[in-house]
Scaffold this motif. Structure first.
Motif, short mmCIF file in Angstrom:
data_model
loop_
_atom_site.label_atom_id
_atom_site.label_comp_id
_atom_site.label_asym_id
_atom_site.label_seq_id
_atom_site.Cartn_x
_atom_site.Cartn_y
_atom_site.Cartn_z
N THR A 197 46.55 42.87 32.30
CA THR A 197 47.15 43.36 31.06
C THR A 197 47.91 42.22 30.42
O THR A 197 48.84 41.66 31.02
CB THR A 197 48.07 44.56 31.31
N ILE A 198 47.51 41.87 29.22
CA ILE A 198 48.00 40.67 28.54
C ILE A 198 48.76 41.10 27.29
O ILE A 198 48.23 41.84 26.46
CB ILE A 198 46.82 39.76 28.17
N THR A 199 49.99 40.63 27.17
CA THR A 199 50.80 40.94 25.99
C THR A 199 50.72 39.78 25.01
O THR A 199 50.94 38.62 25.38
CB THR A 199 52.26 41.19 26.38
N ALA A 200 50.39 40.09 23.77
CA ALA A 200 50.27 39.06 22.73
C ALA A 200 51.64 38.72 22.18
O ALA A 200 52.32 39.57 21.59
CB ALA A 200 49.35 39.56 21.61
N HIS A 201 52.06 37.48 22.39
CA HIS A 201 53.33 37.00 21.88
C HIS A 201 53.10 36.21 20.59
O HIS A 201 52.00 35.72 20.33
CB HIS A 201 54.03 36.14 22.92
N ALA A 202 54.15 36.07 19.81
CA ALA A 202 54.02 35.42 18.49
C ALA A 202 53.40 34.03 18.61
O ALA A 202 52.55 33.65 17.81
CB ALA A 202 55.38 35.35 17.82
N GLY A 203 53.83 33.25 19.60
CA GLY A 203 53.31 31.90 19.75
C GLY A 203 52.22 31.78 20.78
O GLY A 203 51.84 30.66 21.16
N SER A 251 49.45 44.77 23.42
CA SER A 251 48.82 44.39 24.68
C SER A 251 47.36 44.77 24.72
O SER A 251 46.89 45.60 23.94
CB SER A 251 49.55 45.03 25.86
N VAL A 252 46.64 44.14 25.63
CA VAL A 252 45.25 44.49 25.90
C VAL A 252 45.06 44.50 27.42
O VAL A 252 45.53 43.60 28.12
CB VAL A 252 44.27 43.51 25.22
N THR A 253 44.42 45.53 27.92
CA THR A 253 44.13 45.65 29.35
C THR A 253 42.65 45.43 29.57
O THR A 253 41.82 46.12 29.00
CB THR A 253 44.55 47.03 29.88
N PHE A 313 48.70 31.66 21.69
CA PHE A 313 47.37 31.50 21.11
C PHE A 313 46.31 32.28 21.89
O PHE A 313 45.52 33.05 21.32
CB PHE A 313 47.00 30.01 21.07
N VAL A 314 46.28 32.11 23.20
CA VAL A 314 45.27 32.78 24.03
C VAL A 314 45.53 34.28 24.10
O VAL A 314 44.61 35.09 23.99
CB VAL A 314 45.23 32.16 25.43
N SER A 315 46.79 34.67 24.28
CA SER A 315 47.09 36.10 24.38
C SER A 315 46.73 36.82 23.08
O SER A 315 46.19 37.93 23.11
CB SER A 315 48.56 36.32 24.74
N ARG A 316 47.00 36.21 21.95
CA ARG A 316 46.65 36.83 20.67
C ARG A 316 45.13 36.89 20.49
O ARG A 316 44.58 37.87 19.98
CB ARG A 316 47.29 36.09 19.51
N HIS A 317 44.45 35.82 20.92
CA HIS A 317 42.99 35.80 20.80
C HIS A 317 42.37 36.93 21.62
O HIS A 317 41.48 37.64 21.13
CB HIS A 317 42.45 34.45 21.28
N LEU A 318 42.83 37.12 22.85
CA LEU A 318 42.28 38.17 23.69
C LEU A 318 42.67 39.55 23.18
O LEU A 318 41.87 40.49 23.22
CB LEU A 318 42.73 37.98 25.14
N ARG A 319 43.89 39.70 22.70
CA ARG A 319 44.31 41.00 22.15
C ARG A 319 43.41 41.41 20.99
O ARG A 319 43.04 42.58 20.82
CB ARG A 319 45.77 40.91 21.68
N GLU A 320 43.01 40.45 20.16
CA GLU A 320 42.25 40.75 18.96
C GLU A 320 40.74 40.74 19.18
O GLU A 320 40.01 41.46 18.50
CB GLU A 320 42.61 39.75 17.86
N ARG A 333 43.40 27.37 28.84
CA ARG A 333 43.76 27.96 30.14
C ARG A 333 45.18 28.51 30.09
O ARG A 333 46.10 27.86 29.60
CB ARG A 333 43.65 26.91 31.25
N ARG A 334 45.34 29.71 30.62
CA ARG A 334 46.65 30.34 30.72
C ARG A 334 46.73 31.07 32.06
O ARG A 334 45.72 31.29 32.72
CB ARG A 334 46.89 31.33 29.58
N PHE A 335 47.95 31.49 32.43
CA PHE A 335 48.16 32.18 33.70
C PHE A 335 48.62 33.61 33.44
O PHE A 335 49.52 33.86 32.64
CB PHE A 335 49.20 31.44 34.54
N PHE A 336 47.99 34.55 34.15
CA PHE A 336 48.34 35.96 34.05
C PHE A 336 48.37 36.56 35.45
O PHE A 336 47.64 36.11 36.35
CB PHE A 336 47.33 36.72 33.19
N SER A 337 49.18 37.60 35.63
CA SER A 337 49.26 38.27 36.93
C SER A 337 48.37 39.49 36.94
O SER A 337 48.47 40.34 36.05
CB SER A 337 50.70 38.70 37.24
N PRO A 338 47.48 39.63 37.92
CA PRO A 338 46.69 40.86 38.05
C PRO A 338 47.60 42.07 38.23
O PRO A 338 48.63 42.00 38.89
CB PRO A 338 45.84 40.61 39.30
N ALA A 339 47.17 43.19 37.64
CA ALA A 339 47.97 44.41 37.73
C ALA A 339 47.47 45.36 38.81
O ALA A 339 48.17 46.30 39.18
CB ALA A 339 47.97 45.13 36.38
#
Length: 358
Positions: A102-108, A52-54, A110-117, A84-90
């Motif tokens: 806080t975004i959790t990078a899932h295997a598939g 994850s990345v916060t 694309f955006v979550s992995r890009h932001l995590r890295e 574009r993706r949807f995330f919930s504010p923490a």
């Protein structure tokens, strides 16, 4: 009157700036100078877990805050393409000067992995308006039970933080399911709340440890059925299904409020109606056998890259024209065969031969 005048000025400026919206010109100077679009600059990056990345964001003036439990569209440009993706504010509700995701990078993902890295301070993201009905009631519950799994922790954490910020002193139980202790973002904060606030009880259950604990009725017995209790649930499909079944069996469904981050897109197999036909992607001039999955999943399997956002039928960014054939909405089960209709390909599966403008 002032509002109408401001709107008139905005219209005139945009007409002068044709063919592009004003913000397309302003972002060439500074992405955080905007006329209409909401944006946010990353000011802090924390990687609380291995997946994850916060992000702490400073939004532009257009951001008006969110209600606890809502989600927001986030856009990021990768290799010149806006995704574009949807995330919930923490964070707690009502904050307009900052936003925490806080975004959790899932295997598939694309955006979550890009932001995590790649997320770093100074990066600018696009923001949509907050939306969603998974929110606390105006009259706060006599007892609040927050149940989450995996990345579903963020909207219920927002609820917890909001209630605490308001000085709410009625009982709150926070039940979270994760693979291991190391997979829980905010674990230190939640442990501290559990120790220091008498009315807050935090419970963790780990599904991939030596003493693995998946959902069991005993986890909610005495909590969900207590007088005045309301249960707020967000997590993976297996957890959502188990808790809903629990609520149904105990007659508590009217007290259960839920939000799904993922939906089950597996084909519905009926031995009396086998999966048949072909899917033709007219723009790409590609035809593949129908395997029963959603049109989006089948298009991706065929090597195509149609635009999408939430993959849950919320954002409508994957809407395409079905030229012919019949499709089934996997959320409602409804069949539709009207030609030349706009449909969401993330939540519609072909029934027989289908032509779709992809």
């Amino acid at each position: 009157m002032a509002h109408k005048l401001a709107r008139l000025v905005e219209t005139i400026v945009e007409q002068v700036a044709t063919p592009y919206p004003v913000d397309r010109y302003l972002e060439l100077v500074d992405p955080m100078i905007t006329w209409r679009d909401a944006r946010a600059k990353i000011v802090d990056v924390r990687r609380q877990t291995d997946r994850s990345v916060t992000l702490t964001l400073r939004p532009t003036r257009q951001w008006k805050g969110h209600e606890a439990g809502q989600y927001v569209e986030v856009s990021v440009v990768v290799d010149g393409v806006r995704h574009r993706r949807f995330f919930s504010p923490a964070g707690a509700a009502a904050h307009t000067d900052s936003l925490e995701l806080t975004i959790t990078a899932h295997a598939g993902g694309f955006v979550s992995r890009h932001l995590r890295e790649n997320a770093r301070p100074g990066m600018v993201l696009g923001l949509g308006a907050p939306a969603g009905d998974f929110t606390l009631p105006a009259v706060r519950p006599e007892r609040t039970v927050l149940v989450s799994g995996g990345s579903g922790i963020t909207p219920v954490l927002s609820m917890l933080r909001t209630l605490i910020a308001e000085g709410h002193t009625e009982p709150i139980t926070f039940v979270h399911y994760a693979r291991t202790p190391d997979d829980v973002p905010y674990r230190a904060e939640l442990d501290a709340l559990d120790r220091t606030l008498a009315h807050v009880d935090v419970q963790f259950h780990y599904t991939r440890t030596d003493d693995a604990e998946h959902f069991a009725p005993s986890h909610l017995d005495g909590l969900a059925d207590a007088d005045g209790a309301q249960v707020f649930l967000c997590g993976p499909a297996s957890l959502m299904s188990a808790v809903r079944e629990y609520a149904d069996e105990r007659g508590l469904s009217d007290r259960l409020f839920s939000e799904a981050f993922t939906i089950d897109t597996a084909p519905v197999l009926d031995p009396n109606q086998p999966i048949t036909g072909d899917v033709t992607y007219t723009d790409a001039e590609v035809t593949t056998p129908n395997d029963g999955r959603t049109l989006l999943e089948q298009a991706e399997a065929a090597g195509l890259n149609p635009e999408y956002g939430c993959r849950m039928g919320i954002c409508f960014s994957c809407t395409k024209v079905r030229k012919s054939g019949c499709t089934r909405n996997i959320l409602t089960g409804e069949l539709d065969s009207e030609p030349d209709q706009h449909i969401q390909i993330c939540v519609n599966a072909p029934v027989g031969d289908v032509e779709i403008e992809v």
